[in-house]
Design an enzyme around this catalytic site. Structure first.
Site, PDB file in Angstrom:
ATOM      1  CB  SER A   1       3.815  40.357 -83.059  1.00  0.00           C
ATOM      2  OG  SER A   1       4.205  40.415 -84.394  1.00  0.00           O
TER       3      SER A   1
ATOM      4  NE  ARG B   1       9.976  40.711 -77.804  1.00  0.00           N
ATOM      5  CZ  ARG B   1       9.324  40.331 -78.176  1.00  0.00           C
ATOM      6  NH1 ARG B   1       8.149  41.191 -78.513  1.00  0.00           N
ATOM      7  NH2 ARG B   1       8.946  39.182 -77.342  1.00  0.00           N
TER       8      ARG B   1
ATOM      9  CE  LYS C   1       1.780  30.791 -81.479  1.00  0.00           C
ATOM     10  NZ  LYS C   1       2.660  31.784 -81.702  1.00  0.00           N
TER      11      LYS C   1
ATOM     12  CG  HIS D   1       9.558  39.981 -85.976  1.00  0.00           C
ATOM     13  ND1 HIS D   1       8.609  40.530 -85.841  1.00  0.00           N
ATOM     14  CD2 HIS D   1       9.547  39.435 -85.714  1.00  0.00           C
ATOM     15  CE1 HIS D   1       8.062  40.231 -85.586  1.00  0.00           C
ATOM     16  NE2 HIS D   1       8.497  39.650 -84.996  1.00  0.00           N
TER      17      HIS D   1
HETATM   18  P1  ADP Z   1       7.053  33.710 -81.965  1.00  0.00           P
HETATM   19  O1  ADP Z   1       5.514  33.218 -82.125  1.00  0.00           O
HETATM   20  O2  ADP Z   1       7.898  32.217 -81.668  1.00  0.00           O
HETATM   21  O3  ADP Z   1       7.263  34.350 -80.540  1.00  0.00           O
HETATM   22  P2  ADP Z   1       7.245  36.407 -82.909  1.00  0.00           P
HETATM   23  O4  ADP Z   1       7.491  36.679 -84.533  1.00  0.00           O
HETATM   24  O5  ADP Z   1       6.498  37.351 -82.010  1.00  0.00           O
HETATM   25  O6  ADP Z   1       7.479  34.882 -82.672  1.00  0.00           O
HETATM   26  O7  ADP Z   1       8.898  37.258 -82.563  1.00  0.00           O
HETATM   27  C1  ADP Z   1      10.080  35.822 -83.717  1.00  0.00           C
HETATM   28  C2  ADP Z   1      11.360  36.395 -83.139  1.00  0.00           C
HETATM   29  O8  ADP Z   1      11.254  37.444 -82.635  1.00  0.00           O
HETATM   30  C3  ADP Z   1      12.025  36.610 -81.712  1.00  0.00           C
HETATM   31  O9  ADP Z   1      12.898  35.260 -81.187  1.00  0.00           O
HETATM   32  C4  ADP Z   1      10.956  37.463 -80.429  1.00  0.00           C
HETATM   33  O10 ADP Z   1      12.112  37.323 -79.766  1.00  0.00           O
HETATM   34  C5  ADP Z   1      11.964  38.261 -82.187  1.00  0.00           C
HETATM   35  N1  ADP Z   1      10.895  39.944 -81.895  1.00  0.00           N
HETATM   36  C6  ADP Z   1       9.760  39.499 -81.477  1.00  0.00           C
HETATM   37  N2  ADP Z   1      10.213  41.132 -81.761  1.00  0.00           N
HETATM   38  C7  ADP Z   1      10.956  41.594 -80.974  1.00  0.00           C
HETATM   39  C8  ADP Z   1      11.700  42.877 -80.962  1.00  0.00           C
HETATM   40  N3  ADP Z   1      10.984  44.585 -80.816  1.00  0.00           N
HETATM   41  N4  ADP Z   1      13.218  43.325 -80.771  1.00  0.00           N
HETATM   42  C9  ADP Z   1      13.942  41.920 -81.093  1.00  0.00           C
HETATM   43  N5  ADP Z   1      13.601  40.598 -80.548  1.00  0.00           N
HETATM   44  C10 ADP Z   1      12.097  40.541 -81.336  1.00  0.00           C
END
Ligand code: ADP
Length: 153
Positions: free
Chosen positions: A130, A91, A42, A18
């Site tokens: 995450s 990703r 969730k 992130h």
């Molecule tokens: P959600 O519950 O919407 O999936 P996340 O907190 O998991 O929320 O992710 C939020 C955003 O961050 C999404 O667009 C996800 O693709 C991006 N994201 C998460 N991890 C990475 C990473 N390692 N590299 C690039 N983008 C990421």
């Protein structure tokens, strides 16, 4: 007009993946609102207060980044805060398919013009998620290398 982007997510917790997206998007917009989406269906590992605190602390050094919380549709939240862009990270092909469906849906359900902008993850960060970080934390592994310094349990 101010170029405002919303970066929506669960941030349960914020990871270096992130952080990488936010850091690289910061110069592209006047303001980015990192918005924690609260979804009653969730189950989160960390409380809203904790997730928000970690985001605020990790992102303190960026003057044009704010942290907020929202419920409901992301496009409705964008309208409320005057954002014309949704920022998302990509990703891998699975992210692409999922994000494509959401972006098309968002465009279909709103009259206001909101563009989804994607940044590709930096090499070396694409494996971080995450959900895997939560697994490492649960099993008392070395999660520190996957998250910003401010995230300490
Ligand atoms: P959600 O519950 O919407 O999936 P996340 O907190 O998991 O929320 O992710 C939020 C955003 O961050 C999404 O667009 C996800 O693709 C991006 N994201 C998460 N991890 C990475 C990473 N390692 N590299 C690039 N983008 C990421």
């Amino acid at each position: 007009m101010e170029r405002i982007a919303v970066f929506p997510g669960s941030f349960d917790p914020i990871t270096l993946g992130h952080y990488d997206i936010i850091e690289r998007a910061a110069p592209l917009f006047d303001k980015i609102i990192v918005a924690i989406g609260q979804n009653a269906q969730k189950n989160y590992m960390f409380t809203l207060e904790q997730r928000r605190k970690w985001l605020e602390e990790s992102l303190q050094r960026f003057p044009n980044i704010q942290v907020d919380v929202y419920e409901g549709l992301t496009v409705d939240y964008c309208k409320k805060v005057g954002a014309s862009f949704i920022l998302r990270g990509l990703r891998n092909p699975a992210d692409f398919e999922f994000e494509k469906a959401i972006a098309h849906t968002n465009r279909a359900i709103t009259e206001k013009h909101i563009e989804t902008v994607f940044l590709l993850t930096s090499s070396g960060k694409s494996y971080i998620s995450s959900s895997i970080v939560r697994d490492v934390i649960r099993n008392k592994g070395n999660y520190e290398i996957l998250v910003p310094l401010e995230v300490r349990i």
